[in-house]
Write an enzyme that holds these catalytic residues in place. Structure first.
Site, PDB file in Angstrom:
ATOM      1  N   ASP A  40      78.519  74.683  49.139  1.00  0.00           N
ATOM      2  CA  ASP A  40      78.973  73.577  48.297  1.00  0.00           C
ATOM      3  C   ASP A  40      78.117  73.469  47.043  1.00  0.00           C
ATOM      4  OD1 ASP A  40      79.969  71.192  50.885  1.00  0.00           O
ATOM      5  OD2 ASP A  40      80.745  73.147  50.269  1.00  0.00           O
ATOM      6  N   TYR A  43      79.064  76.070  44.587  1.00  0.00           N
ATOM      7  CA  TYR A  43      80.346  75.669  44.008  1.00  0.00           C
ATOM      8  C   TYR A  43      80.111  74.601  42.930  1.00  0.00           C
ATOM      9  CZ  TYR A  43      84.984  73.598  43.615  1.00  0.00           C
ATOM     10  OH  TYR A  43      86.166  73.113  43.128  1.00  0.00           O
ATOM     11  N   ASP A  44      79.298  73.616  43.292  1.00  0.00           N
ATOM     12  CA  ASP A  44      79.030  72.527  42.352  1.00  0.00           C
ATOM     13  C   ASP A  44      78.365  73.047  41.083  1.00  0.00           C
ATOM     14  OD1 ASP A  44      80.152  70.785  44.086  1.00  0.00           O
ATOM     15  OD2 ASP A  44      78.247  70.092  44.943  1.00  0.00           O
ATOM     16  N   LEU A  90      79.600  69.956  75.835  1.00  0.00           N
ATOM     17  CA  LEU A  90      78.523  70.074  76.815  1.00  0.00           C
ATOM     18  C   LEU A  90      77.182  69.765  76.182  1.00  0.00           C
ATOM     19  CD1 LEU A  90      79.557  73.503  78.393  1.00  0.00           C
ATOM     20  CD2 LEU A  90      79.762  71.260  79.468  1.00  0.00           C
ATOM     21  N   GLU A 123      78.753  80.726  84.573  1.00  0.00           N
ATOM     22  CA  GLU A 123      79.656  81.666  83.892  1.00  0.00           C
ATOM     23  C   GLU A 123      79.248  81.804  82.432  1.00  0.00           C
ATOM     24  OE1 GLU A 123      83.348  79.851  85.011  1.00  0.00           O
ATOM     25  OE2 GLU A 123      83.100  78.172  83.656  1.00  0.00           O
ATOM     26  N   LYS A 125      79.073  81.681  78.487  1.00  0.00           N
ATOM     27  CA  LYS A 125      79.633  80.758  77.511  1.00  0.00           C
ATOM     28  C   LYS A 125      80.094  81.590  76.331  1.00  0.00           C
ATOM     29  CE  LYS A 125      78.728  76.430  75.143  1.00  0.00           C
ATOM     30  NZ  LYS A 125      79.132  76.792  73.778  1.00  0.00           N
ATOM     31  N   ASP A 127      81.691  82.431  72.816  1.00  0.00           N
ATOM     32  CA  ASP A 127      81.735  81.753  71.529  1.00  0.00           C
ATOM     33  C   ASP A 127      83.107  81.983  70.911  1.00  0.00           C
ATOM     34  OD1 ASP A 127      80.629  80.177  69.693  1.00  0.00           O
ATOM     35  OD2 ASP A 127      79.374  81.718  68.763  1.00  0.00           O
ATOM     36  N   ARG A 146      91.274  71.911  70.875  1.00  0.00           N
ATOM     37  CA  ARG A 146      90.464  70.801  71.330  1.00  0.00           C
ATOM     38  C   ARG A 146      90.510  69.627  70.346  1.00  0.00           C
ATOM     39  NH1 ARG A 146      85.029  69.512  70.500  1.00  0.00           N
ATOM     40  NH2 ARG A 146      84.138  68.305  72.192  1.00  0.00           N
ATOM     41  N   GLU A 183      89.017  79.509  76.739  1.00  0.00           N
ATOM     42  CA  GLU A 183      88.509  79.924  75.437  1.00  0.00           C
ATOM     43  C   GLU A 183      89.312  81.118  74.926  1.00  0.00           C
ATOM     44  OE1 GLU A 183      85.989  77.899  74.906  1.00  0.00           O
ATOM     45  OE2 GLU A 183      84.936  78.699  73.174  1.00  0.00           O
ATOM     46  N   TYR A 235      88.845  78.471  82.358  1.00  0.00           N
ATOM     47  CA  TYR A 235      87.722  77.995  83.174  1.00  0.00           C
ATOM     48  C   TYR A 235      87.801  76.532  83.601  1.00  0.00           C
ATOM     49  CZ  TYR A 235      86.234  76.987  78.357  1.00  0.00           C
ATOM     50  OH  TYR A 235      86.189  76.574  77.052  1.00  0.00           O
ATOM     51  N   LYS A 299      77.776  74.824  86.224  1.00  0.00           N
ATOM     52  CA  LYS A 299      78.607  73.713  86.690  1.00  0.00           C
ATOM     53  C   LYS A 299      78.328  73.429  88.159  1.00  0.00           C
ATOM     54  CE  LYS A 299      82.231  75.121  83.550  1.00  0.00           C
ATOM     55  NZ  LYS A 299      83.525  75.757  83.328  1.00  0.00           N
ATOM     56  N   LYS A 323      71.622  77.645  76.829  1.00  0.00           N
ATOM     57  CA  LYS A 323      71.664  78.493  75.638  1.00  0.00           C
ATOM     58  C   LYS A 323      70.616  79.597  75.720  1.00  0.00           C
ATOM     59  CE  LYS A 323      74.877  76.425  73.133  1.00  0.00           C
ATOM     60  NZ  LYS A 323      74.675  75.879  71.807  1.00  0.00           N
ATOM     61  N   CYS A 417      65.219  59.141  43.342  1.00  0.00           N
ATOM     62  CA  CYS A 417      66.462  59.760  43.810  1.00  0.00           C
ATOM     63  C   CYS A 417      66.949  60.767  42.768  1.00  0.00           C
ATOM     64  CB  CYS A 417      67.516  58.688  44.045  1.00  0.00           C
ATOM     65  SG  CYS A 417      69.141  59.375  44.410  1.00  0.00           S
ATOM     66  N   CYS A 420      70.567  59.417  41.308  1.00  0.00           N
ATOM     67  CA  CYS A 420      70.779  58.218  40.490  1.00  0.00           C
ATOM     68  C   CYS A 420      69.501  57.757  39.800  1.00  0.00           C
ATOM     69  CB  CYS A 420      71.358  57.086  41.334  1.00  0.00           C
ATOM     70  SG  CYS A 420      70.173  56.353  42.475  1.00  0.00           S
ATOM     71  N   CYS A 435      66.513  56.625  49.002  1.00  0.00           N
ATOM     72  CA  CYS A 435      66.889  56.108  47.686  1.00  0.00           C
ATOM     73  C   CYS A 435      67.169  54.621  47.839  1.00  0.00           C
ATOM     74  CB  CYS A 435      68.134  56.852  47.200  1.00  0.00           C
ATOM     75  SG  CYS A 435      69.054  55.976  45.935  1.00  0.00           S
ATOM     76  N   CYS A 441      74.057  53.922  43.858  1.00  0.00           N
ATOM     77  CA  CYS A 441      73.827  55.377  43.811  1.00  0.00           C
ATOM     78  C   CYS A 441      75.161  56.049  44.111  1.00  0.00           C
ATOM     79  CB  CYS A 441      72.775  55.788  44.840  1.00  0.00           C
ATOM     80  SG  CYS A 441      72.601  57.583  45.000  1.00  0.00           S
TER      81      CYS A 441
END
Ligand code: IVH
Length: 700
Positions: A40, A43-44, A90, A123, A125, A127, A146, A183, A235, A299, A323, A417, A420, A435, A441
């Site tokens: 972003d 882009y800005d 989860l 089991e 996970k 991605d 979901r 999944e 699952y 589980k 994880k 800030c 502003c 700020c 602002c």
């Protein structure tokens, strides 16, 4: 890049042309394809450069300049599907210790002795992208993503093209209703082949298999989905009628028998050692698996115990994501940018030389706050180590000081800030600089508006961040209420939305329609939308359930007397901080919000435009404790404190932390002290755990 003042007219023409094309491309990638390729901030920067050029050479502004446009046409068209049984997420455990804690927590909740076995099914996970597929009398009828967990997008036609998913269950006696969840994913080899096919044709290249799977599934044209190598594993379940699983393992076996694909890499663990063994085994074989995984899901195998354990906020108590340690990489820190959030917090963001970590190109990372920068002693120009764990934002772990440029200097955190110019303050004990500009602002104001319309708040379709910024800049929308008066003002005004660049009669009407569709909102969403610090979705829901209406909540807050010492002793304050997880910090924020006159103006103006409904209450038709306020005290042995509380809430009761005249019932176990005495003094009904257990057992 050349200083704009030194550019010749010829050079300016060329640069404006190039920038316009570039921005147009990013607009489409961002708005239509959900696949931005630059940050972003980058882009800005491009947009700012274009604006500066146009300012210097006003006659060169093109009529279709991206600086005048707000967004490309959105890909719409998916119907919505409400999940009868919400799709949850989860909580995470990152190591053996946190995993052991999860199991210990479950045991405590169930009051299971240490030495009984609690079977855990583990089991991988995957991605990918979760889905819910519905079979009626064995025939596939509908599928949804979901979404926010409550409501997803209708992807029936798309999922039907995935070869792994049977159109009919392999059985002559199917359950009446089967909602199976799982999944959708892409194998790594299929992903690589797809990307090379695409890049050969100059087409879109996906960053990783997950994005490829998501992008392929969310296609309006299911023919495109059909051409992509998607696979799936099942699952979990949603609504079921005609089949009741007893164990998770039994459920997986049944799915398999019905012809629904199940990940063969699952394992029933009887002890924590088993879990660790399996985790180590899968971790070691991770690179050999044909698909990306970011850990395991653990589980509780026994479904009856799962039911007793239930849920907290958005996640079940009977499952956790374990994880795996995340991947790391090294790169240079180019600059530190200070971003301003909706509550005015100044957050330092690291801009990095792009580097691939865990399959994703990273060019930004958060530095959290001033102390973190000081702790790391990270400086612009430094070589840094960073890590990315699953869906977590990349993190800077440390600096390789040996490779530090000789002329580097420590970073000085700004005390104003950057957006502003207002003074920033850091209060005693706080980590963040804030700020002080408040709603003056522009960044704080627009960030709050973005939050207000976001998915879990008012969920106004077609009013994205870029629109908010543009409407804010042109003073079309400055406050939340302005959103709801936009249409009326537009009708009365000469400069119409439909005449703005990038808009037309149809898109303007569509925006008005989607705003009007949100004039009715439940209290929990409304409270969340206000963006009060510390009031997230779970807290908003608690407040909504406890107070029932905005009026009651405000009356309560208004009844709290002025100075702190008095406030802290008032009945209203004590009840408020007694509601489950709402402590003094949240209460303080609520009070501060309610006491700010500007906020009251906003609330009054909003109430004139919208209708706020109470939250849907749980089914309490058979509950004798619905609406009653209960306090638990002493040791509870039959179900444990947490389970007793959850049970009471599910039956529509309110659970408070302290006894007052408003308490209806005190459940006292052995060892109960002052709360029991207080209850006796106030004449509140008191019962022991057994009586409470009998009472609630008959209600479900
Ligand atoms: S069980 C309440 N099992 O992980 C049960 N989820 O972080 C919740 N996921 O949204 C899901 N593999 O998309 C479950 N074997 C597995 C999973 C799995 C991947 C995803 C799923 C979920 C997310 C939660």
């Amino acid at each position: 890049m050349k200083e704009i003042a030194t550019l010749s007219r010829q050079e300016a023409v060329a640069e404006i042309e190039a920038l316009s094309i570039e921005l147009q491309r990013h607009d489409t990638l961002y708005h239509r394809d959900d696949a931005p390729v630059i940050s972003d901030a980058d882009y800005d920067a491009l947009k700012r450069r274009l604006l500066a050029l146009e300012e210097q050479f006003p006659d060169l502004r093109r009529l279709d300049s991206p600086s005048l446009r707000v967004g490309a046409p959105a890909a719409t068209g998916f119907g919505k599907v409400r999940h009868k049984v919400p799709m949850l997420s989860l909580d995470n455990a990152f190591d053996a210790e946190e995993t052991a804690e999860f199991v210990a927590r479950a045991r405590r909740f169930l009051s299971l002795p240490e030495d009984t076995i609690l079977d855990i099914l583990a089991e991988p996970k995957i991605d990918g992208l979760s889905f819910s597929a519905r079979y009626e009398d064995g025939v596939f009828v509908r599928a949804a993503t979901r979404g926010d967990g409550q409501e997803g997008e209708d992807i029936t036609a798309n999922l039907a093209t995935v070869a792994d998913l049977p159109a009919r269950l392999k059985t002559s006696t199917p359950p009446r209703i089967l909602e199976v969840r799982g999944e959708v994913y892409m194998r790594r080899d299929d992903f690589a082949a797809l990307n090379s096919r695409h890049s050969a044709r100059g087409g879109k290249v996906f960053a990783n298999p997950r994005n490829a799977a998501a992008g392929s599934l969310r296609q309006l044209d299911a023919k495109i989905t059909a051409s992509r190598p998607l696979r799936l594993f099942c699952y979990a379940w949603g609504e079921l009628d005609g089949f009741t699983p007893e164990t998770h393992k039994g459920w997986l076996d049944q799915l398999q028998a019905w012809g629904l694909p199940v990940n063969p890499e699952h394992h029933l663990c009887r002890t924590l050692e088993d879990v660790e063994h399996f985790a180590a085994d899968i971790y070691a074989r991770r690179a050999d698996l044909p698909y990306d995984i970011d850990g395991l899901v653990l589980k509780v195998n026994d479904v009856a115990l799962q039911k007793r354990l239930g849920f907290v906020a958005r996640a079940p108590r009977w499952a956790i994501a374990r994880k795996f340690p995340s991947e790391q990489a090294q790169t240079r820190l180019r600059s530190i940018e200070i971003q301003v959030g909706r509550t005015g917090v100044l957050t330092p963001v690291a801009h990095l030389e792009p580097v691939t970590v865990g399959g994703v190109v990273v060019s930004r990372a958060t530095l959290h706050n001033e102390d973190e920068i000081r702790r790391l002693d990270v400086r612009v120009g430094d070589l840094v180590t960073l890590q990315r764990a699953g869906d977590v934002i990349p993190q800077i772990l440390g600096v390789i000081t040996g490779q530090r440029p000789a002329d580097s200097t420590p970073f000085v955190f700004p005390h104003t800030c950057p957006e502003c110019g207002a003074t920033a303050t850091r209060e005693d004990g706080a980590v963040a600089w804030r700020c002080t500009g408040g709603l003056t602002c522009p960044t704080q104001a627009t960030e709050r508006l973005k939050h207000f319309v976001s998915r879990n708040a008012f969920d106004i379709e077609g009013l994205g961040g870029k629109h908010i910024e543009a409407f804010f800049a042109d003073a079309l929308i400055r406050t939340p209420q302005d959103i709801f008066t936009l249409e009326a003002r537009d009708r009365a005004s000469l400069s119409k939305l439909k005449n703005r660049n990038g808009w037309g009669p149809a898109s303007a009407e569509k925006l008005f329609d989607s705003i009007n569709a949100r004039r009715t909102i439940t209290l929990d969403r409304f409270l969340f939308a206000l963006g009060i610090p510390q009031v997230g979705q779970a807290t908003a829901r608690l407040l909504a359930r406890h107070y029932g209406s905005l009026g009651t909540l405000l009356d309560t807050l208004d009844s709290i007397p002025g100075p702190d010492e008095e406030a802290r002793l008032s009945e209203a304050w004590l009840t408020l901080i007694g509601i489950e997880t709402i402590g003094p910090a949240v209460a303080q924020e609520l009070l501060a919000f309610a006491r700010e006159p500007h906020n009251r103006d906003v609330l009054r103006a909003l109430q004139a435009e919208i209708t706020i409904l109470p939250v849907e209450e749980p089914d309490t038709t058979h509950s004798a404790i619905a609406g009653k306020t209960i306090v638990f005290t002493g040791t509870l042995t039959r179900m444990g404190r947490a389970e007793a509380k959850a049970k009471a809430l599910a039956l529509g009761a309110k659970v408070a932390g302290s006894v007052s005249a408003k308490t209806d019932l005190v459940v006292a176990g052995p060892g109960a002290g002052s709360k029991l005495k207080q209850a006796e003094a106030l004449g509140v009904t008191i019962m022991d755990e057994d009586s409470f257990f009998d009472l609630v057992s008959n209600m479900t």
